[in-house]
Design an enzyme around this catalytic site. Structure first.
Site, PDB file in Angstrom:
ATOM      1  CD  GLU A   1       7.819  -8.697  21.064  1.00  0.00           C
ATOM      2  OE1 GLU A   1       8.065  -9.347  20.359  1.00  0.00           O
ATOM      3  OE2 GLU A   1       7.114  -8.536  22.218  1.00  0.00           O
TER       4      GLU A   1
ATOM      5  CD  GLU B   1       5.605 -12.592  20.033  1.00  0.00           C
ATOM      6  OE1 GLU B   1       6.191 -13.242  20.520  1.00  0.00           O
ATOM      7  OE2 GLU B   1       5.430 -11.348  20.556  1.00  0.00           O
TER       8      GLU B   1
ATOM      9  N   GLY C   1       1.393  -9.950  29.323  1.00  0.00           N
ATOM     10  CA  GLY C   1       2.257  -9.056  30.195  1.00  0.00           C
ATOM     11  C   GLY C   1       2.190  -7.644  29.271  1.00  0.00           C
TER      12      GLY C   1
ATOM     13  CD  GLU D   1       9.481 -13.008  23.881  1.00  0.00           C
ATOM     14  OE1 GLU D   1       9.817 -12.455  24.913  1.00  0.00           O
ATOM     15  OE2 GLU D   1       8.572 -12.718  22.997  1.00  0.00           O
TER      16      GLU D   1
ATOM     17  CG  HIS E   1      11.092  -8.120  22.675  1.00  0.00           C
ATOM     18  ND1 HIS E   1      11.591  -9.097  22.067  1.00  0.00           N
ATOM     19  CD2 HIS E   1      10.065  -8.330  23.755  1.00  0.00           C
ATOM     20  CE1 HIS E   1      11.161 -10.148  22.972  1.00  0.00           C
ATOM     21  NE2 HIS E   1      10.443  -9.651  23.646  1.00  0.00           N
TER      22      HIS E   1
ATOM     23  CG  HIS F   1      10.555  -8.451  28.165  1.00  0.00           C
ATOM     24  ND1 HIS F   1      10.938  -9.584  29.061  1.00  0.00           N
ATOM     25  CD2 HIS F   1       9.780  -8.602  27.059  1.00  0.00           C
ATOM     26  CE1 HIS F   1      10.479 -10.639  28.106  1.00  0.00           C
ATOM     27  NE2 HIS F   1       9.849 -10.232  26.768  1.00  0.00           N
ATOM     28  CD  GLU F   2       7.068  -6.101  26.064  1.00  0.00           C
ATOM     29  OE1 GLU F   2       7.184  -6.422  24.979  1.00  0.00           O
ATOM     30  OE2 GLU F   2       7.004  -7.050  27.133  1.00  0.00           O
TER      31      GLU F   2
END
EC number: 3.4.11.-
Length: 953
Positions: free
Chosen positions: A323, A190, A320, A379, A360, A356-357
């Site tokens: 995904e 990405e 960090g 996001e 996704h 968070h991932e």
């Protein structure tokens, strides 16, 4: 893709507040003291989806459906060369004579094509042209055309090199337990780096299936998005099952000696991979991953799609986390948790980043975005669900206090510019796309989505997301599709909305900025008026922007902050009057739990009522609202909207405060004030004031970690230690120094949750022996989270010689990892004048070497970002003169843009203007407080309020 989260979120916000809006965007993701920057020209164009003015988008005359990717690597030796073959099955949507794909840093192409569905078809060799600017690889053959509605297989052979900037298909290294250097190859695609591993249609809406084959040394293993196809694999050749339909940037593969832990929940196998010797640190990520996935699939009502879910910790990783569908990748420090040495902050980071991932896997993976202009559409949801999923998994954590202290506050700060860009923002070039990875796409979008979750009720929001995911699965979507899903849910739930969802939510996604709600009470009638305007730090700025703003409120007679549904709206109108029938002695608080994305400015009398309420019964008002009073008032005070005394008097309630978010807000404010005032002749008065605020709770929380503490207690304790030592409280300085001395002299272990504060405060006056002990501990540590903590702490030293040694490590050949080198200067120059001058002198002597450091893929040159960062802390003539000498040395070099001088001047001038406006009223008030006038006044108010409370409750 996750931006790096940090423990000590108030510290994160302090840095965010310090950076001027004139700086260029940084794609490199930030550890604790990395520079956080804003967009340089965020509003140069509004959203014009899919425009072709510069023609950076691929032509739409061919569409991929399947890639067979075969790669061969000898990474086990450290060799960077890889060979590849990709066979792309494509259909022709309109007749063309050329096939155009993306490629980056690849070479030695040979290509052929063969038509499908034609008996006796023969492969034909193609010629190619390459355009470096747009990274277009064009194949054609004289006399050959590709008719509409035909299908072909394009086969390309090529060669590439593993990169060393943590982007694309890249090389990572680490040292094993025996001291040997180990190599691995991994990916970070990405936004536009899949084209580095194989030629492809590298756009998020160009979904296809992928079959990946990796040839590697038999001593290594390979993992990818899908499980291994065991029937087709052999020693040294790993073939993976065909993927579902997915964008190219979500493809991932790792060739390494990684080991894993595994588990299964509800039939879904999950594994956590990392280097040998860290197996015992995988359990927390594994168990949390299984629980978070269950909570997410349950919330969405949509099951996870792939047959497995892996997480992998990478020694060298620029972001960090990432995904990749079925194989999420992380910085090691955001995946590995050691039960003996890791902190609650690390535990929290792992949970939230993993959530968070995982989010996704639905938002971005199952439903892709049509184009990067809508980056927020994935996001923002990932930012929201990194908190909501953790809240569902670990409700006792009260994680939304940290969301409020971190993402929510950073969004408000960054959005306070007249030039703030909208969430949906047109981009085409990779360099433009890179600029979107900022607080707008993450923090603001997450905050705006959370606002509507509360305003429309969680029931409608949850069903709306289910609709969006089901209606758009395995395709690419835009914001209108989301609005459709939520509007449909409102109908299904028979929930009345005051306007169309498209208009309400679109008013927040299609224009930049943040509203200011000015509340004026009529104390005779009991009504109040709410007026909206755009908020900037310039109180005289005006703009005609209007939003659809959801409102709710609580007051003294009905102090229920639990129901956060909107009761009133500003429907694209400038003001409304609410007939509340309030008693004139009642306090009024808008925006329960501070879920609405806006600031609220009250009239002077209501601020007095709020201050009295906080002094008597602070916990009658929700903790996030208490925090927001502090954050808002700092902004209002320093922009000239309210008197300084309003903030300083409100803070006198803090001896009764025991929650994290208000203390985090206080830490932000006090640390910012300290940055400007620490060199003042009357600084002692300011320290006295801070000491009075913090001493009672500091004594209560102490400097010892206690088993069984609530999850947020270590966060709060660290804030209190920071403020108590800043105030010069003797017991704080003595106890932190004693803990560090005991470690150095006796090997007495510092409790993990206290390490950050003990190291920092203990190093402020440490001798060389102690400093060298901590510095060597950094160099010898294999724990990435510990290394980040120590880098931050070493900058706390106030000894110039010690700091010179530390900053020099950024360019020395051994010791620090590449991604760490560019994080050394910030903790030094942000801790006071001694460190700032050391950093300036270091750069004056070593600017060329420092400018050559690896900033990571897409990153801004570290020389530029650190000089601008230094300017944000420059507050007097001595510092200004030294900094200008550095700027004069470098401003015509290749490492900095022509805007360097303007960016530096903007920050320095802003600091001087701040002092001119704020120094005298602040120092006058704290002087009065110390002499007894303000303190006595506050005490009398508190006593009277307590007497009143005793009668009323």
């Amino acid at each position: 893709m996750s931006r790096v989260q940090v423990g000590g979120m108030s510290l994160f916000l302090v840095l965010l507040l310090a950076i001027s809006a004139t700086q260029a965007a940084v794609v490199r993701q930030y550890p604790v003291f990395d520079n956080l920057q804003h967009l340089e020209n965020p509003m140069q164009r509004s959203v014009v989806p899919f425009a072709d003015e510069d023609n950076y988008r691929l032509p739409n005359d061919t569409i991929p459906s399947h890639y067979a990717v075969s790669l061969s690597t000898n990474v086990h030796t450290g060799d960077t060369v890889f060979n590849g073959t990709v066979a792309i099955t494509l259909s022709v949507s309109s007749t063309t004579s050329k096939i155009v794909v993306h490629a980056r840093q690849l070479e030695n192409f040979t290509a052929s094509i063969i038509q499908q569905g034609v008996t006796g078809a023969v492969a034909q060799d193609l010629v190619y042209e390459y355009e470096a600017e747009r990274e277009f690889l064009t194949f054609s053959k004289t006399g050959l055309s590709f008719p509409e509605d035909t299908t072909w297989i394009l086969t390309i052979k090529y060669q590439g090199h593993l990169r060393k900037d943590n982007g694309g298909f890249y090389l990572s290294t680490y040292t094993d337990e025996q001291g040997n250097t180990k190599y691995l190859a991994t990916t970070q695609f990405e936004s536009t780096d899949a084209r580095h591993a194989f030629p492809c249609y590298d756009e998020p809406s160009k979904r296809a299936q992928f079959t990946i084959t990796i040839q590697h040394d038999p001593s290594y293993n390979a993992i990818s998005n899908m499980p291994v196809d065991t029937s087709s694999s052999a020693a040294g050749v790993t073939v993976f099952q065909k993927t579902v339909n997915m964008p190219s940037y979500l493809v991932a593969f790792i060739v390494s000696e990684f080991v894993f832990s595994e588990g299964e929940l509800n039939g879904l196998p999950q594994r956590v991979f990392s280097r040998k010797g860290t197996e015992h640190e995988q359990e927390w990520a594994l168990t949390t991953g299984m629980l978070v996935e269950k909570r997410l699939s349950g919330y969405f009502g949509v099951p996870y799609t792939l047959p497995k879910l892996d997480q992998a910790g990478i020694p060298d990783f620029a972001a960090g986390a990432m995904e990749n569908w079925g194989l999420a990748t992380y910085r090691e420090e955001y995946l590995l948790y050691n039960t003996e040495n890791s902190t609650t902050s690390t535990q929290t980071n792992i949970a939230t980043i993993e959530a968070h991932e995982d989010a996704h896997m639905w938002f971005g993976d199952l439903v892709a975005i049509e184009w990067w202009s809508f980056l927020w559409l994935k996001e923002g949801f990932a930012t929201l669900f990194e908190n909501l999923a953790v809240d569902l998994a670990y409700p006792e954590w009260d994680i939304f206090q940290t969301f409020h202290a971190g993402s929510y506050q950073s969004a408000l700060v960054n959005d306070a510019s007249a030039n703030a860009r909208p969430m949906s923002h047109f981009v085409q070039k990779p360099s433009e796309i890179a600029l979107l990875y900022d607080s707008v796409s993450y923090a603001k979008a997450g905050s705006v989505l959370d606002m509507w979750r509360h305003a429309l009720t969680n029931t409608v929001f949850q069903r709306g997301l289910h609709n969006y995911l089901v209606d758009n699965q395995f395709t690419a979507a835009n914001p209108s599709k989301l609005f459709d899903g939520i509007a449909k849910a409102a109908v299904e739930e028979d929930y009345a909305v005051p306007a169309t969802v498209h208009n309400m939510m679109g008013s927040w996604t299609n224009q930049g900025g943040v509203p200011l709600l000015t509340v004026t009470r009529n104390y005779e009638t009991g009504d109040f008026t709410v007026k909206q305007s755009v908020y900037t730090n310039d109180k005289d700025y005006t703009n005609d922007k209007l939003w659809y703003v959801p409102i709710n409120y609580a007051d003294f007679s009905n102090p229920d902050f639990r129901n956060t549904e909107a009761t009133h709206y500003l429907l694209n109108q400038s003001e409304i009057t609410i007939n509340a029938g309030l008693d004139p002695t009642n306090w009024l608080v808008l925006n329960k739990k501070s879920t609405g994305y806006y600031r609220v400015l009250y009239d002077a009398q209501n601020y007095k009522l709020i201050t009295n309420a906080l002094t008597t019964r602070p916990h009658k008002i929700d903790s996030r609202n208490r925090a927001q009073f502090i954050n808002d008032l700092y902004r209002f005070v320093t922009s000239g909207r309210v008197p300084h005394a309003t903030l300083l008097e409100l803070l006198t309630y803090l001896p009764q405060e025991d929650q994290y978010s208000p203390w985090s807000a206080t830490n932000t404010v006090i640390t910012l004030l300290n940055r400007y005032l620490s060199g003042d002749a009357d600084y002692g008065n300011f320290q006295f004031y801070v000491g009075e605020l913090v001493s009672q709770q500091f004594d209560k929380f102490g400097v010892n970690d206690n088993k069984g503490d609530h999850h947020l207690v270590p966060f709060t304790r660290n804030v209190l230690i920071n403020l108590a030592c800043l105030a010069g409280l003797e017991n704080c300085l003595t106890e932190t120094t004693a803990k560090l001395t005991a470690l150095v002299e006796k090997g007495t272990r510092i409790e993990p949750n206290l390490q950050s504060q003990v190291y920092c405060n203990g190093l402020k006056q440490a001798n060389d022996k102690t400093f060298d002990f901590v510095f060597n501990k950094l160099l010898n540590s294999n724990d990435q989270a510990e290394r980040r903590l120590l880098i931050s702490a070493l900058g706390c030293s106030q000894n110039a010689a010690q700091l010179e040694k530390f900053v020099s490590s950024s360019i020395e050949p051994q010791g620090l990892r590449d991604q760490e080198r560019i994080t050394v200067l910030s903790p030094v120059y942000s801790r006071g004048e001694v460190g700032l001058l050391v950093a300036v002198e270091f750069l004056k002597e070593n600017w060329e070497q420092y400018g050559q450091l690896n900033s990571g893929f897409g990153g801004v040159n570290p020389l530029y970002s650190d000089i601008v960062g230094i300017s944000a802390y420059t507050v007097n003539d001595k510092q200004k003169t030294a900094l200008q000498e550095l700027v004069d040395l470098v401003k015509n070099s290749e490492y900095v843009p022509s805007t360097l001088q303007a960016s530096v001047d903007s920050n320095v001038n802003a600091n001087y203007a701040w002092l001119a406006s704020n120094r005298d009223p602040l120092m006058s008030w704290v002087a009065g407080f110390r002499s007894g006038s303000s303190a006595l006044s506050a005490s009398i108010v508190a006593i009277l309020a307590c007497l009143l409370a005793a009668k009323l409750f």
